[in-house]
Scaffold this motif. Sequence first.
Motif, PDB file in Angstrom:
ATOM      1  N   LEU A 152       0.785  -1.232   0.000  1.00 12.09           N
ATOM      2  CA  LEU A 152       0.000   0.000   0.000  1.00 12.09           C
ATOM      3  C   LEU A 152       0.827   1.296   0.000  1.00 12.09           C
ATOM      4  CD1 LEU A 152      -3.138  -0.851   2.148  1.00 12.09           C
ATOM      5  CD2 LEU A 152      -3.012  -0.389  -0.294  1.00 12.09           C
ATOM      6  N   PRO A 153       1.921   1.360   0.758  1.00 12.66           N
ATOM      7  CA  PRO A 153       2.672   2.618   0.717  1.00 12.66           C
ATOM      8  C   PRO A 153       3.121   2.965  -0.705  1.00 12.66           C
ATOM      9  CG  PRO A 153       3.422   1.287   2.561  1.00 12.66           C
ATOM     10  CD  PRO A 153       2.460   0.436   1.772  1.00 12.66           C
ATOM     11  N   LEU A 154       3.626   1.965  -1.421  1.00 13.26           N
ATOM     12  CA  LEU A 154       4.075   2.234  -2.785  1.00 13.26           C
ATOM     13  C   LEU A 154       2.898   2.451  -3.731  1.00 13.26           C
ATOM     14  CD1 LEU A 154       7.198  -0.026  -3.357  1.00 13.26           C
ATOM     15  CD2 LEU A 154       7.014   2.447  -3.555  1.00 13.26           C
ATOM     16  N   ILE A 155       1.822   1.696  -3.525  1.00 14.53           N
ATOM     17  CA  ILE A 155       0.649   1.881  -4.380  1.00 14.53           C
ATOM     18  C   ILE A 155       0.149   3.316  -4.251  1.00 14.53           C
ATOM     19  CG2 ILE A 155      -1.784   1.261  -4.655  1.00 14.53           C
ATOM     20  CD1 ILE A 155      -1.038  -1.619  -4.056  1.00 14.53           C
ATOM     21  N   PHE A 156       0.112   3.813  -3.016  1.00 15.47           N
ATOM     22  CA  PHE A 156      -0.346   5.182  -2.827  1.00 15.47           C
ATOM     23  C   PHE A 156       0.590   6.187  -3.475  1.00 15.47           C
ATOM     24  CE2 PHE A 156      -3.598   3.806   0.067  1.00 15.47           C
ATOM     25  CZ  PHE A 156      -4.566   4.775  -0.149  1.00 15.47           C
ATOM     26  N   SER A 157       1.878   5.935  -3.395  1.00 17.26           N
ATOM     27  CA  SER A 157       2.750   6.931  -4.021  1.00 17.26           C
ATOM     28  C   SER A 157       2.564   6.894  -5.533  1.00 17.26           C
ATOM     29  CB  SER A 157       4.202   6.759  -3.567  1.00 17.26           C
ATOM     30  OG  SER A 157       4.816   5.734  -4.283  1.00 17.26           O
ATOM     31  N   GLY A 158       2.253   5.722  -6.086  1.00 18.35           N
ATOM     32  CA  GLY A 158       1.948   5.645  -7.508  1.00 18.35           C
ATOM     33  C   GLY A 158       0.664   6.389  -7.852  1.00 18.35           C
ATOM     34  N   LEU A 159      -0.357   6.177  -7.027  1.00 20.56           N
ATOM     35  CA  LEU A 159      -1.636   6.860  -7.254  1.00 20.56           C
ATOM     36  C   LEU A 159      -1.472   8.369  -7.166  1.00 20.56           C
ATOM     37  CD1 LEU A 159      -4.328   4.813  -5.286  1.00 20.56           C
ATOM     38  CD2 LEU A 159      -4.328   5.369  -7.726  1.00 20.56           C
ATOM     39  N   ARG A 160      -0.696   8.791  -6.201  1.00 27.03           N
ATOM     40  CA  ARG A 160      -0.528  10.232  -6.014  1.00 27.03           C
ATOM     41  C   ARG A 160       0.224  10.848  -7.177  1.00 27.03           C
ATOM     42  NH1 ARG A 160       1.149  10.762   0.262  1.00 27.03           N
ATOM     43  NH2 ARG A 160       1.562  12.923  -0.332  1.00 27.03           N
ATOM     44  N   SER A 161       1.277  10.161  -7.637  1.00 27.93           N
ATOM     45  CA  SER A 161       2.009  10.795  -8.736  1.00 27.93           C
ATOM     46  C   SER A 161       1.169  10.745 -10.013  1.00 27.93           C
ATOM     47  CB  SER A 161       3.405  10.193  -8.889  1.00 27.93           C
ATOM     48  OG  SER A 161       3.383   9.080  -9.716  1.00 27.93           O
ATOM     49  N   ALA A 162       0.363   9.691 -10.191  1.00 30.81           N
ATOM     50  CA  ALA A 162      -0.529   9.637 -11.357  1.00 30.81           C
ATOM     51  C   ALA A 162      -1.548  10.767 -11.291  1.00 30.81           C
ATOM     52  CB  ALA A 162      -1.236   8.285 -11.405  1.00 30.81           C
ATOM     53  N   THR A 163      -2.106  10.981 -10.097  1.00 31.37           N
ATOM     54  CA  THR A 163      -3.116  12.025  -9.950  1.00 31.37           C
ATOM     55  C   THR A 163      -2.542  13.411 -10.254  1.00 31.37           C
ATOM     56  OG1 THR A 163      -4.148  10.669  -8.247  1.00 31.37           O
ATOM     57  CG2 THR A 163      -4.815  12.973  -8.354  1.00 31.37           C
ATOM     58  N   LEU A 164      -1.365  13.666  -9.716  1.00 31.74           N
ATOM     59  CA  LEU A 164      -0.729  14.957  -9.983  1.00 31.74           C
ATOM     60  C   LEU A 164      -0.536  15.163 -11.478  1.00 31.74           C
ATOM     61  CD1 LEU A 164       2.018  15.237  -7.211  1.00 31.74           C
ATOM     62  CD2 LEU A 164      -0.150  16.465  -7.410  1.00 31.74           C
ATOM     63  N   GLN A 165      -0.033  14.118 -12.138  1.00 33.24           N
ATOM     64  CA  GLN A 165       0.238  14.241 -13.562  1.00 33.24           C
ATOM     65  C   GLN A 165      -1.034  14.446 -14.363  1.00 33.24           C
ATOM     66  OE1 GLN A 165       2.979  10.990 -13.984  1.00 33.24           O
ATOM     67  NE2 GLN A 165       3.882  12.001 -15.761  1.00 33.24           N
ATOM     68  N   VAL A 166      -2.078  13.709 -13.988  1.00 31.74           N
ATOM     69  CA  VAL A 166      -3.337  13.813 -14.724  1.00 31.74           C
ATOM     70  C   VAL A 166      -3.940  15.201 -14.546  1.00 31.74           C
ATOM     71  CG1 VAL A 166      -5.725  13.027 -14.734  1.00 31.74           C
ATOM     72  CG2 VAL A 166      -3.878  11.370 -14.817  1.00 31.74           C
ATOM     73  N   ILE A 167      -3.947  15.693 -13.310  1.00 35.83           N
ATOM     74  CA  ILE A 167      -4.541  17.012 -13.081  1.00 35.83           C
ATOM     75  C   ILE A 167      -3.785  18.079 -13.865  1.00 35.83           C
ATOM     76  CG2 ILE A 167      -4.904  18.802 -11.336  1.00 35.83           C
ATOM     77  CD1 ILE A 167      -5.704  16.608  -9.397  1.00 35.83           C
ATOM     78  N   ALA A 168      -2.462  17.961 -13.879  1.00 33.78           N
ATOM     79  CA  ALA A 168      -1.671  18.948 -14.611  1.00 33.78           C
ATOM     80  C   ALA A 168      -1.925  18.835 -16.107  1.00 33.78           C
ATOM     81  CB  ALA A 168      -0.191  18.765 -14.300  1.00 33.78           C
ATOM     82  N   THR A 169      -2.009  17.609 -16.573  1.00 34.07           N
ATOM     83  CA  THR A 169      -2.108  17.417 -18.021  1.00 34.07           C
ATOM     84  C   THR A 169      -3.539  17.590 -18.530  1.00 34.07           C
ATOM     85  OG1 THR A 169      -0.341  15.821 -17.741  1.00 34.07           O
ATOM     86  CG2 THR A 169      -1.354  15.896 -19.900  1.00 34.07           C
ATOM     87  N   ALA A 170      -4.530  17.475 -17.635  1.00 37.34           N
ATOM     88  CA  ALA A 170      -5.923  17.597 -18.071  1.00 37.34           C
ATOM     89  C   ALA A 170      -6.199  18.965 -18.677  1.00 37.34           C
ATOM     90  CB  ALA A 170      -6.869  17.326 -16.902  1.00 37.34           C
TER      91      ALA A 170
END
Lengths: 249, 369
Positions: A152-170
């Motif tokens: 879970l710790p790594l899964i969350f860091s993956g989710l968070r970096s994906a979310t940041l990237q998506v919000i920026a790129t949206a």
Amino acid sequence: MIGQVFSWLTDSAHWTDTPIDTGIATQLLAHIRFSLIAVGIAAAIALPLGLLIGHTRRATFLVAGANALRSLPSVGLLVLLTVLIAPHFYGRTDIGYVIPTEIVLVLLAVPPILSNTYAGVDNVSPAVTDAAKGMGMTERQILFGVELPCSLPLIFSGLRSATLQVIATATIASFVPLGGLGRFIYDGLQQQDYPQMISGGVLVAALAMAADLLLALIQRSVVSRGLSGRFSRAVVVTSTSERTEVEAG
Amino acid sequence: MIRFESATKQYPDGTLAVDALDLVAPSGQITVLVGPSGCGKTTSLRMINRMIDATSGRILLDDQDVASVDPARLRRGIGYVIQHAGLFPHRTIIDNIASVPLMLGRSKKEARAGAMELLERVGLDPRFAQRYPAQLSGGQQQRVGVARALAADPPVMLMDEPFSAVDPVVREQLQDEFLRLQSDLGKTIVFVTHDIDEAIKLGDQVAVLRVGGRLAQMATPAELLSNPVDDFVANFVGRDRGYRALGFESVTALPLESEPTVSLDSSFTAAEKAAVDGWVLVLDGERRPQGWLAVADGPSATGDTISTATLRRGGTVAERDGTYRAVLDAALSSPTGRGVIVGPDGTFAGTINASRVVALIEARAEAPR
Ligand SMILES: Nc1ncnc2c1ncn2[C@@H]1O[C@H](COP(=O)(O)OP(=O)(O)OP(=O)(O)O)[C@@H](O)[C@H]1O
Ligand SMILES: [Mg+2]
């Protein structure tokens, strides 16, 4: 300039819709909607796949392959997909633009989630899985009862970096004629209305930070304290367990 | 009882890890598998709970072929302890221990109550219950690993070098506690180690394997030390095996010398008077030996009393019906050459010197056995 941006943002007229202009509130919601759909679809694909690849240690080439996707130029891909897809949907809906946009965002979000989920499972100490198997856990119990919670710790860091990237790129949704906070950036650029353009950027950044904070709070509540190291008792006895941190790409 | 019947394991790459192993691990006893690195100990052990399936031959657990039992079900009935404990890092200690009972469908309350009991049984403070594995030392984690394996009260325990990742002092503690635990529980245990001293200390019987997974010798520790079948076993068992073998034989009718003693609260003058060759043994109020007093060291600084600071406490103390090794060591470690021997209650019984002990050992060797 900062003053102008501030007054642009605090001008209540900019927040509400008018017959000609769409306000901040509506565009913010549109932006959130694009992002949520993209991260949701990406997670639905990448989480199970990452868990499975990590557990079976098969088809690990998929992880490397997904990482290669990161190098695709988003705008170029969006234009290409729009040219290919939009003509099939002409008419009243904007679905012909939504689909290409979401595809681009999903492609962006899958690699960090997939590689972090895989790394999370892969990082579980072999002694732990060996003990789990040796005490009679089934593969399923090992995957969901041990490997998933430990990842879970790594899964969350993956989710968070994906979310940041998506919000920026949206923001590129506004490149094809869709809404979202990118609208202010593109319109501001076109009309040389720099306070509006910068405000758009500020709003994107604020949304990204808010989303990250929200995910951080969820992470705190679902990740075991045994993994995050936030122990309730003050005394920590010398630890011999080694944990490797894998940085989210 | 666990019985290997020409059990063989050949890995897909052709490595013959275990070759037609025949072996019996009797119920209620500790059977140790020992041998050099890569000789197939782990492979043999893991064939019992089907973490590895034998390529030919069979392994019977209480006359049932393990190959005929569903692996997960088989394993839930067998305790399994490995080198690095392998505790679940995301679960508290108590929940780690309760893992198997919970899997077996016991209620959470019942499983936790049992786990608490076990925690104390393996020598851990109950306040560890709510901690996580990362908050424990290696030795403590290993104890939790043992407790977890015991939680469902399986009749059989498999242990693969469980104590080899901790420092020698902790290892010795863990070994002693393990023996104490086993004397209460009487499990059927197969224990893997590469350390012959550990094998000899813990095993009711010891199977020495040679590389290629062939059984070199299966014997009790004493037999192994006194009667290794070949050079390989002799070399593996080690050089001072003659001395170590003495640790398995109890002395009988030890001829003790009487020894003048004084108590801790006697005057120095009385001690000086009682001393033989300048030394006198000092006992406490319950007649337990405290140490040797050298008359040459003089009285304590405060007056005509015995100074506890100058007592020589270095010598070991052996029990009257202890082993030859313990008795000899008491004589050799005594500053006076007179080994201190006590009764079963720890009270002073007499002394014996090394040459007398050696004479006894020689006399015993001459008698036909
Ligand atoms: N999965 C595997 N594939 C191929 N060969 C293996 C495999 N596992 C073990 N071996 C080989 O089988 C032999 C026995 O290995 P095993 O792990 O049983 O040894 P061991 O006696 O436990 O050694 P150690 O004391 O080092 O733990 C070794 O030669 C090893 O290299
Ligand atoms: Mg081994």
